[in-house]
Enzyme design. Structure first.
Site, PDB file in Angstrom:
ATOM      1  N   CYS A 129      -5.629  -7.833  13.571  1.00  0.00           N
ATOM      2  CA  CYS A 129      -5.731  -8.378  12.212  1.00  0.00           C
ATOM      3  C   CYS A 129      -4.650  -9.446  11.995  1.00  0.00           C
ATOM      4  CB  CYS A 129      -5.652  -7.235  11.190  1.00  0.00           C
ATOM      5  SG  CYS A 129      -6.214  -7.704   9.539  1.00  0.00           S
ATOM      6  N   HIS A 159      -9.571  -2.942  13.132  1.00  0.00           N
ATOM      7  CA  HIS A 159      -8.403  -2.086  13.314  1.00  0.00           C
ATOM      8  C   HIS A 159      -8.742  -0.863  14.169  1.00  0.00           C
ATOM      9  CE1 HIS A 159      -5.521  -3.836  10.358  1.00  0.00           C
ATOM     10  NE2 HIS A 159      -6.614  -4.264   9.764  1.00  0.00           N
ATOM     11  N   GLU A 215      -6.771   1.135  15.557  1.00  0.00           N
ATOM     12  CA  GLU A 215      -5.834   2.237  15.311  1.00  0.00           C
ATOM     13  C   GLU A 215      -6.261   3.107  14.136  1.00  0.00           C
ATOM     14  OE1 GLU A 215      -5.447  -0.779  14.281  1.00  0.00           O
ATOM     15  OE2 GLU A 215      -4.258  -0.899  12.442  1.00  0.00           O
TER      16      GLU A 215
END
Lengths: 90, 234
Positions: B87, B195, B197
């Protein structure tokens, strides 16, 4: 040394979307301006630079534009310089 | 056998703890690295997390690229070390010239916060080594400037060199050629807007991001930068 006022106008490169300009262009007809096209929202950066002459000032501001102030993938810029009153010798 | 990941923290980063937590969950080691650091020699891999580095003033990532740590990141990448930008981290890597193109405002002029599907386009990158080409992953996006753009010549090169790592199945933000992630020529620097994660266990809604971060950890463990690899070789 002379102080120069630099005005840098940053605009979108051809083909780069300008969602803010597009939104304003869609909003203006609601106020009766249906005769407006090609609205663009850019940004304007003003600074004062001290340099030996206009050529030196321009070269430095050009470098600032290339290295920091603009992203050449997205933006073009136009630079205008005005000499301010020269500082009295110290 | 795992990798030690340096997670870079700029003033304004806000996903560094998520990245560290995800790496640890997947069996890796992770430590935060403040942006004033100039030495990354203790790490096998480096991640630039999401957020608003230096307030995203001027342009996203524009100031962050001049943080002291970025010289070290550039050297780390030049030495073949795995570097991941997620990002805002992706935006920083493009501003730093480590990845091509740029991220402009979303075509719909809206901040997007949604789980989207992305397709793995190549397994030849530090982010996708353990994935399969064509694999579709559900991963969240959370951005206003995620609309990938580059000139026609660069796009042709990216296609010819198989450097589009991930594409959106349904393009959410107007990205050129539906690009969600790209890699550099050396394939060791990858940037993506989604994302991974935030998608590492079912309780988060998706565990599909795990294969990407596991690939990244494996690349770190096997990277030429890794002291463990040098030890094996000698």
């Amino acid at each position: 040394m002379t102080r120069f006022a630099a005005r840098i106008e940053v605009t979108h490169r051809p083909g780069i979307l300008d969602p803010q300009g597009a939104t304003i262009e869609r909003a203006l007809p609601a106020l009766g301006w249906s005769n407006v096209t090609e609205v663009e929202v850019g940004k304007s950066i003003h600074l004062v630079i001290e340099a030996s002459d206009e050529e030196a000032a321009r070269a430095q501001v050009d470098e600032m534009c290339r290295r920091l102030l603009t992203n050449p993938v997205l933006e073009d810029y136009r630079l205008e310089l005005d000499a301010l009153t020269a500082e009295p010798a110290a | 056998m795992t990798a030690r990941v340096g997670v870079v923290v700029f003033p304004g980063s806000n996903c560094e703890l998520d990245v560290r937590s995800a790496v640890r969950l997947l069996g890796g080691e992770a430590d935060l690295v403040f942006h004033t650091e100039t030495d990354l020699s203790g790490f096998d891999a480096v991640a630039l997390p999401g957020g608003f580095a230096h307030g995203d003033y001027l342009r996203t990532g524009a100031i962050a690229r001049f943080s002291p740590v970025m010289d070290a990141v550039t050297r780390f990448a030049a030495d073949g070390g795995p570097v991941l930008g997620i990002c805002n981290g992706f935006q920083v890597l493009t501003e730093a010239g480590l990845l091509p193109g740029a991220l402009q405002k979303n075509a719909g002029l809206r901040f997007l916060c949604a789980t989207v599907q992305v397709r793995v386009e190549t397994t030849s990158s530090v982010l996708t080594g353990e994935a399969a080409v064509g694999q579709v992953l559900a991963v969240p996006i959370n951005h206003f400037e995620g609309n990938f753009v580059c000139d026609a010549e660069t796009l042709q090169r990216l296609r010819d060199e198989d450097r589009v790592v991930l594409r959106y199945v349904k393009n959410p933000n107007g990205s050129l050629d539906a690009v969600a992630g790209v890699c550099n020529e050396g394939r060791n620097v990858v940037g993506l807007m989604p994302h991974p994660e935030r998608a590492v266990e079912a309780v988060l809604g998706s565990a599909d991001g795990a294969v990407l971060l596991r690939s990244f950890l494996a690349a770190g463990a096997g990277s030429p930068r890794s002291p463990r690899v040098e030890a094996r070789a000698s």
